[in-house]
Design an enzyme around this catalytic site. Structure first.
Site, short mmCIF file in Angstrom:
data_model
loop_
_atom_site.label_atom_id
_atom_site.label_comp_id
_atom_site.label_asym_id
_atom_site.label_seq_id
_atom_site.Cartn_x
_atom_site.Cartn_y
_atom_site.Cartn_z
N ASN A 1 0.80 -1.24 0.00
CA ASN A 1 0.00 0.00 0.00
C ASN A 1 0.83 1.28 0.00
OD1 ASN A 1 -2.62 -1.32 0.07
ND2 ASN A 1 -2.07 -1.95 2.13
N ASN B 1 10.44 -0.02 5.33
CA ASN B 1 9.09 0.27 5.79
C ASN B 1 8.24 -0.88 5.27
OD1 ASN B 1 6.53 1.08 6.41
ND2 ASN B 1 6.74 3.16 5.56
N ALA C 1 2.04 -2.88 6.58
CA ALA C 1 1.28 -3.75 7.49
C ALA C 1 2.01 -5.06 7.81
CB ALA C 1 -0.09 -4.04 6.91
N HIS D 1 3.67 -5.82 11.23
CA HIS D 1 2.94 -6.31 12.40
C HIS D 1 2.57 -7.78 12.31
CE1 HIS D 1 2.77 -2.01 12.73
NE2 HIS D 1 1.98 -1.91 11.68
N ASP E 1 12.67 -13.20 9.76
CA ASP E 1 13.68 -14.24 9.52
C ASP E 1 14.64 -13.85 8.40
OD1 ASP E 1 12.67 -15.80 11.55
OD2 ASP E 1 11.68 -17.25 10.25
N HIS F 1 8.71 4.14 9.71
CA HIS F 1 7.27 4.30 9.49
C HIS F 1 6.98 5.78 9.37
CE1 HIS F 1 6.61 0.11 10.28
NE2 HIS F 1 7.42 0.23 11.32
N LEU F 2 6.15 6.12 8.41
CA LEU F 2 5.77 7.52 8.24
C LEU F 2 4.99 8.03 9.45
CD1 LEU F 2 4.67 6.83 4.63
CD2 LEU F 2 6.47 8.46 5.17
N SER F 3 4.04 7.21 9.89
CA SER F 3 3.20 7.59 11.03
C SER F 3 3.84 7.10 12.32
CB SER F 3 1.81 6.98 10.86
OG SER F 3 1.88 5.56 10.87
C1 DQA Z 1 3.17 2.32 8.10
C2 DQA Z 1 2.42 1.95 9.38
C3 DQA Z 1 1.74 0.60 9.25
O1 DQA Z 1 1.02 0.28 10.44
C4 DQA Z 1 0.76 0.61 8.10
O2 DQA Z 1 0.18 -0.67 7.91
C5 DQA Z 1 1.37 1.10 6.83
C6 DQA Z 1 2.26 2.25 6.89
C7 DQA Z 1 3.77 3.73 8.17
O3 DQA Z 1 4.64 4.04 7.36
O4 DQA Z 1 3.34 4.56 8.99
O5 DQA Z 1 1.08 0.61 5.75
O6 DQA Z 1 4.24 1.41 7.93
#
Ligand code: DQA
Length: 152
Positions: free
Chosen positions: A14, A77, A80, A83, A90, A103-105
């Site tokens: 994504n 990065n 998802a 998680h 591995d 992570h951006l957020s």
């Molecule tokens: C992310 C944070 C993840 O939880 C989310 O699933 C993403 C983007 C981030 O860059 O903040 O796709 O990795």
């Protein structure tokens, strides 16, 4: 003259949607904008960059494996998969290449299922919450690590 160290910058599912995907969380820059930012900053640090994105877990595993003995560092990065993916953890452990998680957020301010990261278990450090600037900070961290290890 020694060869330019290569940093592999890997982006998971994504992240190809950046720019239009939940801009209030991820900002308005596209992944191409972030790639340009990384290429410019890496060049200033004397580093080369490979920049990749995939929506498929196996692609990320293969690219991480491919870094072993070749890349000087990994910026990841994993979106998802951060998680959920023991396979990516591995692969990072097997690659034996210093990795910085980005992570951006700020994942710790979000849903509780985003608070745990499998990637973190294999990463030298994690940068989250600074948007695209996190990639720049990760390159700075790797440049310092690489410089340190070449002086020993
Ligand atoms: C992310 C944070 C993840 O939880 C989310 O699933 C993403 C983007 C981030 O860059 O903040 O796709 O990795």
């Amino acid at each position: 003259m020694s060869a330019t160290p290569i940093i592999s910058i890997l982006n998971g599912p994504n992240l190809n949607m950046l720019g239009t995907r939940q801009p209030e969380l991820y900002g308005r820059e596209s992944l191409a904008d972030i790639e340009a930012l990384c290429r410019g900053h890496a060049a200033a640090l004397g580093l080369g960059v490979e920049f990749r994105q995939s929506n498929h877990e196996g692609d990320l595993v293969t690219w991480i494996q491919d870094c072993r003995g070749r890349a000087a560092g990994i910026v990841i990065n994993a979106g998802a998969y951060t998680h959920t993916s023991v396979a990516i953890l591995d692969a990072l452990l097997a690659a034996e290449v210093p990795a910085v998680e980005v992570h951006l957020s700020n994942i710790h301010q979000r849903d509780s299922f985003r608070h745990h990261s499998y990637v973190a278990k294999a990463a030298r450090g994690m940068i989250c919450g600074f948007g695209s600037h996190g990639y720049v900070l990760a390159l700075d961290a790797l440049a310092r690590l690489i410089k340190g290890s070449s002086q020993t």
